[in-house]
Design an enzyme around this catalytic site. Structure first.
Site, PDB file in Angstrom:
ATOM      1  CE1 TYR A   1      -4.033  -1.578   0.037  1.00  0.00           C
ATOM      2  CE2 TYR A   1      -3.071  -2.877   0.946  1.00  0.00           C
ATOM      3  CZ  TYR A   1      -3.727  -3.031   0.783  1.00  0.00           C
ATOM      4  OH  TYR A   1      -5.055  -3.766   0.694  1.00  0.00           O
ATOM      5  CD  GLU A   2      -0.379   5.548  -3.773  1.00  0.00           C
ATOM      6  OE1 GLU A   2      -0.204   6.959  -2.903  1.00  0.00           O
ATOM      7  OE2 GLU A   2      -2.032   5.430  -4.784  1.00  0.00           O
ATOM      8  CB  SER A   3       0.131   4.394   4.400  1.00  0.00           C
ATOM      9  OG  SER A   3       0.070   2.876   3.915  1.00  0.00           O
TER      10      SER A   3
END
Length: 267
Positions: free
Chosen positions: A65-67
């Site tokens: 995920y981008e996070s």
């Protein structure tokens, strides 16, 4: 009605599961993913597609995920890329900078999911402005990580409603490059990969040898005219257009009972 006349529902095949257009898009996208791939996931429909794939034919799919969560196995439906549930079962949590530099720009991401307000015939995506950049009719959220995903993932998938305003012949602004003005245009920019498929609520579209979209399959009950009327240029169709496979009973059970039981994204 006489005694010899059949009931109106006698000819209906009750074995065929009922599904929504969103559920069809999710299951179609899930089938694009392969076991042992790494995929940069967004929330919403792409998240459902990735988790469905992992629970069916791709158990070793690595979701990033981008996070910054690496190889996530979320225990419940994440509502944003910052949702703590994304750390569930993850093999690592890294700063966002490292996620983009080491993993994405380093060529370690096989698949990325994208979306946007406009997509043109070469798969270029606009999520910046509608109209003139200096004096737009609508100011959109912008790129976020989309440009980096489009430029560095080995292949990208797009899920979007099929509407004429979303599919102009040329986007108002290129936020995320597809095949630019053809496959050679992308190669000249030195970009990795490229868009592979666009999955809409009407059809599945892919890219020909020149990097231009064509319709490969039509969803059940959808005609060529419907797809063409929702597209802003003369769209090509495959020589032998087939019907998109529908969700099976297990797909629907997983989506409705395990992945999105409250219907946050499915309704």
């Amino acid at each position: 009605m006489t005694d010899t006349e059949p009931e109106a529902d006698d000819s209906i095949d009750s074995s065929e599961p009922d599904y929504t257009s969103t559920e069809l898009m999710v299951t179609t996208a899930a089938r694009e993913l392969r076991d042992d791939e790494s995929v940069l996931v967004g929330v919403g429909v792409p998240n459902l597609a990735c988790n469905l794939a992992k629970r069916t034919h791709a158990p070793n799919l690595r979701m990033i995920y981008e996070s910054g969560t690496i190889d996530s196995n979320p225990s419940s439906l994440p509502l944003s890329i910052g949702d703590p549930v994304l750390a569930t079962g993850a093999v690592g949590v890294v700063p966002m900078f490292e996620g983009f530099s080491k993993y994405l720009q380093g060529g370690r991401i096989d698949v990325g999911f994208l979306g946007g307000a406009q997509i043109d015939r070469y798969g270029n995506i606009n999520s910046t402005v509608i109209g003139d950049y200096e004096d737009p009719a609508v100011r959109l959220p912008g790129s976020g990580g989309a440009c980096e995903i489009a430029s560095n993932a080995h292949r990208t998938l797009v899920i979007t409603p099929h509407q004429k305003r979303r599919f102009p012949e040329e986007v108002d602004f290129v936020t995320s490059p597809g095949y630019v003005d053809g496959r050679e245009g992308r190669e000249e920019l030195g970009l990795r990969g490229g868009p592979e498929a666009i999955i809409t609520d009407l059809a599945v579209m892919r890219f020909d040898e020149d990097g231009e979209l064509y319709a490969e399959t039509l969803h059940p009950g959808v005609s060529r005219d419907e797809v063409q009327n929702a597209t802003g240029w003369t769209l090509a169709f495959a020589d032998d257009v087939e019907t998109t496979p529908t969700p099976d009973t297990e797909d629907l059970r997983l989506l409705r009972e395990e992945l999105d039981p409250d219907g946050v994204y499915l309704e």
